[in-house]
Motif scaffolding. Sequence first.
Motif, PDB file in Angstrom:
ATOM      1  N   TRP A 185       0.828  -1.212   0.000  1.00 25.11           N
ATOM      2  CA  TRP A 185       0.000   0.000   0.000  1.00 25.11           C
ATOM      3  C   TRP A 185       0.858   1.256   0.000  1.00 25.11           C
ATOM      4  O   TRP A 185       0.516   2.284  -0.613  1.00 25.11           O
ATOM      5  N   LEU A 186       2.023   1.182   0.688  1.00 24.40           N
ATOM      6  CA  LEU A 186       2.915   2.337   0.720  1.00 24.40           C
ATOM      7  C   LEU A 186       3.580   2.541  -0.635  1.00 24.40           C
ATOM      8  O   LEU A 186       3.766   3.684  -1.093  1.00 24.40           O
ATOM      9  N   LEU A 187       3.938   1.419  -1.304  1.00 26.96           N
ATOM     10  CA  LEU A 187       4.500   1.528  -2.647  1.00 26.96           C
ATOM     11  C   LEU A 187       3.499   2.162  -3.605  1.00 26.96           C
ATOM     12  O   LEU A 187       3.871   2.958  -4.479  1.00 26.96           O
ATOM     13  N   ALA A 188       2.216   1.796  -3.427  1.00 24.31           N
ATOM     14  CA  ALA A 188       1.189   2.389  -4.285  1.00 24.31           C
ATOM     15  C   ALA A 188       1.115   3.899  -4.073  1.00 24.31           C
ATOM     16  O   ALA A 188       1.003   4.674  -5.029  1.00 24.31           O
ATOM     17  N   LEU A 189       1.191   4.337  -2.801  1.00 24.02           N
ATOM     18  CA  LEU A 189       1.184   5.776  -2.519  1.00 24.02           C
ATOM     19  C   LEU A 189       2.415   6.456  -3.099  1.00 24.02           C
ATOM     20  O   LEU A 189       2.338   7.560  -3.650  1.00 24.02           O
ATOM     21  N   TYR A 190       3.573   5.797  -2.931  1.00 28.04           N
ATOM     22  CA  TYR A 190       4.804   6.330  -3.515  1.00 28.04           C
ATOM     23  C   TYR A 190       4.643   6.513  -5.020  1.00 28.04           C
ATOM     24  O   TYR A 190       5.050   7.526  -5.598  1.00 28.04           O
ATOM     25  N   THR A 191       4.063   5.502  -5.651  1.00 30.02           N
ATOM     26  CA  THR A 191       3.919   5.542  -7.119  1.00 30.02           C
ATOM     27  C   THR A 191       3.039   6.707  -7.551  1.00 30.02           C
ATOM     28  O   THR A 191       3.401   7.479  -8.448  1.00 30.02           O
ATOM     29  N   VAL A 192       1.879   6.845  -6.895  1.00 29.15           N
ATOM     30  CA  VAL A 192       0.960   7.933  -7.251  1.00 29.15           C
ATOM     31  C   VAL A 192       1.625   9.284  -7.014  1.00 29.15           C
ATOM     32  O   VAL A 192       1.553  10.198  -7.850  1.00 29.15           O
ATOM     33  N   GLY A 193       2.282   9.431  -5.848  1.00 30.67           N
ATOM     34  CA  GLY A 193       2.947  10.700  -5.549  1.00 30.67           C
ATOM     35  C   GLY A 193       4.073  11.008  -6.521  1.00 30.67           C
ATOM     36  O   GLY A 193       4.232  12.157  -6.951  1.00 30.67           O
ATOM     37  N   ALA A 194       4.854   9.989  -6.864  1.00 27.30           N
ATOM     38  CA  ALA A 194       5.962  10.197  -7.795  1.00 27.30           C
ATOM     39  C   ALA A 194       5.456  10.586  -9.178  1.00 27.30           C
ATOM     40  O   ALA A 194       6.004  11.478  -9.832  1.00 27.30           O
ATOM     41  N   LEU A 195       4.384   9.917  -9.632  1.00 25.53           N
ATOM     42  CA  LEU A 195       3.822  10.250 -10.945  1.00 25.53           C
ATOM     43  C   LEU A 195       3.299  11.681 -10.968  1.00 25.53           C
ATOM     44  O   LEU A 195       3.531  12.428 -11.925  1.00 25.53           O
ATOM     45  N   ALA A 196       2.584  12.075  -9.898  1.00 24.17           N
ATOM     46  CA  ALA A 196       2.077  13.444  -9.832  1.00 24.17           C
ATOM     47  C   ALA A 196       3.223  14.451  -9.819  1.00 24.17           C
ATOM     48  O   ALA A 196       3.170  15.495 -10.494  1.00 24.17           O
ATOM     49  N   GLY A 197       4.277  14.130  -9.059  1.00 25.54           N
ATOM     50  CA  GLY A 197       5.430  15.030  -9.004  1.00 25.54           C
ATOM     51  C   GLY A 197       6.140  15.153 -10.337  1.00 25.54           C
ATOM     52  O   GLY A 197       6.549  16.249 -10.744  1.00 25.54           O
ATOM     53  N   LEU A 198       6.293  14.029 -11.048  1.00 18.60           N
ATOM     54  CA  LEU A 198       6.960  14.065 -12.351  1.00 18.60           C
ATOM     55  C   LEU A 198       6.141  14.859 -13.364  1.00 18.60           C
ATOM     56  O   LEU A 198       6.698  15.619 -14.169  1.00 18.60           O
ATOM     57  N   ALA A 235      15.960   8.282 -11.596  1.00 17.56           N
ATOM     58  CA  ALA A 235      16.593   8.335 -10.279  1.00 17.56           C
ATOM     59  C   ALA A 235      15.575   8.562  -9.173  1.00 17.56           C
ATOM     60  O   ALA A 235      15.680   7.981  -8.078  1.00 17.56           O
ATOM     61  N   VAL A 236      14.582   9.409  -9.438  1.00 12.04           N
ATOM     62  CA  VAL A 236      13.530   9.648  -8.442  1.00 12.04           C
ATOM     63  C   VAL A 236      12.788   8.351  -8.121  1.00 12.04           C
ATOM     64  O   VAL A 236      12.536   8.024  -6.950  1.00 12.04           O
ATOM     65  N   MET A 237      12.459   7.596  -9.167  1.00  9.81           N
ATOM     66  CA  MET A 237      11.741   6.336  -8.945  1.00  9.81           C
ATOM     67  C   MET A 237      12.620   5.321  -8.216  1.00  9.81           C
ATOM     68  O   MET A 237      12.145   4.586  -7.344  1.00  9.81           O
ATOM     69  N   GLU A 238      13.899   5.266  -8.558  1.00  8.85           N
ATOM     70  CA  GLU A 238      14.808   4.338  -7.881  1.00  8.85           C
ATOM     71  C   GLU A 238      14.951   4.700  -6.409  1.00  8.85           C
ATOM     72  O   GLU A 238      14.997   3.820  -5.534  1.00  8.85           O
ATOM     73  N   LEU A 239      15.006   6.000  -6.119  1.00  5.22           N
ATOM     74  CA  LEU A 239      15.133   6.453  -4.740  1.00  5.22           C
ATOM     75  C   LEU A 239      13.949   6.006  -3.892  1.00  5.22           C
ATOM     76  O   LEU A 239      14.090   5.702  -2.708  1.00  5.22           O
ATOM     77  N   LEU A 246       9.546   2.923 -15.206  1.00  8.11           N
ATOM     78  CA  LEU A 246       8.314   3.699 -15.081  1.00  8.11           C
ATOM     79  C   LEU A 246       8.616   5.192 -15.078  1.00  8.11           C
ATOM     80  O   LEU A 246       7.908   5.986 -15.703  1.00  8.11           O
ATOM     81  N   GLY A 247       9.688   5.584 -14.390  1.00  8.01           N
ATOM     82  CA  GLY A 247      10.060   6.998 -14.366  1.00  8.01           C
ATOM     83  C   GLY A 247      10.404   7.523 -15.746  1.00  8.01           C
ATOM     84  O   GLY A 247       9.963   8.610 -16.140  1.00  8.01           O
ATOM     85  N   ALA A 248      11.184   6.758 -16.502  1.00 12.32           N
ATOM     86  CA  ALA A 248      11.549   7.184 -17.854  1.00 12.32           C
ATOM     87  C   ALA A 248      10.321   7.251 -18.760  1.00 12.32           C
ATOM     88  O   ALA A 248      10.186   8.163 -19.581  1.00 12.32           O
ATOM     89  N   PHE A 249       9.431   6.282 -18.583  1.00  8.03           N
ATOM     90  CA  PHE A 249       8.214   6.259 -19.400  1.00  8.03           C
ATOM     91  C   PHE A 249       7.357   7.501 -19.132  1.00  8.03           C
ATOM     92  O   PHE A 249       6.879   8.159 -20.061  1.00  8.03           O
ATOM     93  N   VAL A 250       7.180   7.843 -17.859  1.00  9.39           N
ATOM     94  CA  VAL A 250       6.383   9.019 -17.514  1.00  9.39           C
ATOM     95  C   VAL A 250       7.044  10.284 -18.043  1.00  9.39           C
ATOM     96  O   VAL A 250       6.364  11.207 -18.515  1.00  9.39           O
TER      97      VAL A 250
END
Length: 583
Positions: A185-198, A235-239, A246-250
């Motif tokens: 569930w935390l990874l899912a939150l990380y993913t949503v937050g990272a996508l919004a930030g990118l 790098a943001v996604m790896e961190l 996924l980071g490069a794709f976004v």
Amino acid sequence: MAEHTSMLRDGFLLLGFALIFVLLFRRLGLGATLGYLVAGAVVGPQVLGMVGDAEQKLGIAELGITLLLFLVGLELNPARLWRMKRDILGLGLLQVVFCGLAVTAVIGVFTEFSWEAALALGLPLALSSTAQVLPMLQSSGRLRTPFGERAFAMLLFQDLSIIPLITIISAMSRNPADAGGPPGWLLALYTVGALAGLIAAGRFVIRPLFRLIGNLGEREMFVVAALFTVMASAAVMELLGLSTALGAFVAGVMLADSPYRHELEADVEPFRSILLGLFFLAVGMMLNLTAIAERPLFVAGMALALITVKAAVIFGIGMAFGMAWRGAMALGLLLSQGGEFGFVLFAQAQNALLIAPDAASLFGAVVTLSMATTPFLMMATARFRREAEAAPGEREGPQPDGANAVVVGFGRFGQSVTQMLLASNIPVTMVDTDIEMIDVAAGFGAKVYFGDGTRLDLLRQAGAGDAEMIFFCMDGDQATPDFVEAVHEAFPRAAIYVRAFDRRAVIGLRDAPVNAVVREVMESAVKMARIALADAGLSAEAVARSEDMFRANDKERLKLQIEAGDIRVARDRIITTPQLSEG
């Protein structure tokens, strides 16, 4: 010093063997990917043992996969995706799910792998080789046909499915290092937050950055900024413990609809090609040829099963979507092979302790063998594909989002040319380097891409390979004879039209392969003179006579200058004194 020498030596050997095998495999019609894999296997520790440390090289070369996904994201033009939504979400989704589950079932029934391992192997095998199929469609001229559009839709969905497939493999991981990570569930939150930030960074940081670079005219900084964008997103996604892919794709998606898309594609493509080639070289070096040699029947049988299952499933899906049986069969055979992303996902499964290294090598060989069969399968089914092409309604004209014409230079001249083409329902891609003009055009609803249209790689990214017309409407004499010749060689299908600055430019282009050269101010000057003569009281006949005299004289003078290649020729034909009227 010894380490530096070793790097130079390894680079020399890897590139040398890659050149030999890729050229050979291209010549045989087997594709560059197979050439890289075989080159890596031959030069690596399993055969000649000339280059080692494949794991370190694979770590560097994985940047090629990152850049490939960035380019996939750049291809996601919203207009095209919306038009193809039925094929992408219908054909593409069904193909990946049904082929993945069918191949998983074959592996689970006929081998001793656990269901997790069978799934980690079967789902990647549902993906086909974009690097092999797209060039085949382009070379046969079928990419813009309904058949080619359906194949492209499936390949596009396969590329998009890399991210969820990586997520599925990570979720099944047996690696304690993965198990010690954050909960799902935390990874899912990380993913949503990272996508919004990118996405926010792309809108408020990256786009203004590219605009600044474009205004400064620092083209080499575009390369730096493009690579920075990809690396920073990854790098943001790896961190955060997420997928770098996924980071490069976004990052690609958030720039897909920007004016800089074609420039970015042209700048990143060479790095992607080199690093992706190095990735396949490293994969070839890591193949356990001993394990493959011990079970050749397994590799051949599994490759045959893969081709048969995928071809049958895709054939059935194609028929369900209303394709003729010949077209559905051709589509199934065209996409029946495993793909390059299989190697990426096998490595993920190996790191997740779902499969052993020997299994990764065996199924890597299965992918390689299936890819080698595709050209032969397409040659064997050429008759079916030709008949499918000839079927009524199978071929269409240019699609609305495909450039039937490319206009380079969107100033006053290029705008007029573009509007006349669009008024005739001809799709146009516009390219220019003037950021302010691009912004103004956007305010009027015109989509102009940023890029240097005198670069062949950028023209190719802008769709010149499929275009029927290319217009060079730039100021000055940028469309030189050598450049026009290179454009003609690169895109022989396209008719070339050039805006010439003056008669010197026309003379210079006398031997160039152009369909027409137009002096930029000729017609407007003639029109102004006609208006002035009419206002001066001359009759319509007298005005027409003056125009005819000027045009005939100018045409003869230009003809003599072109023949001599010298602007000083026929100076006596220049009208320098008032002409006596006849009668």
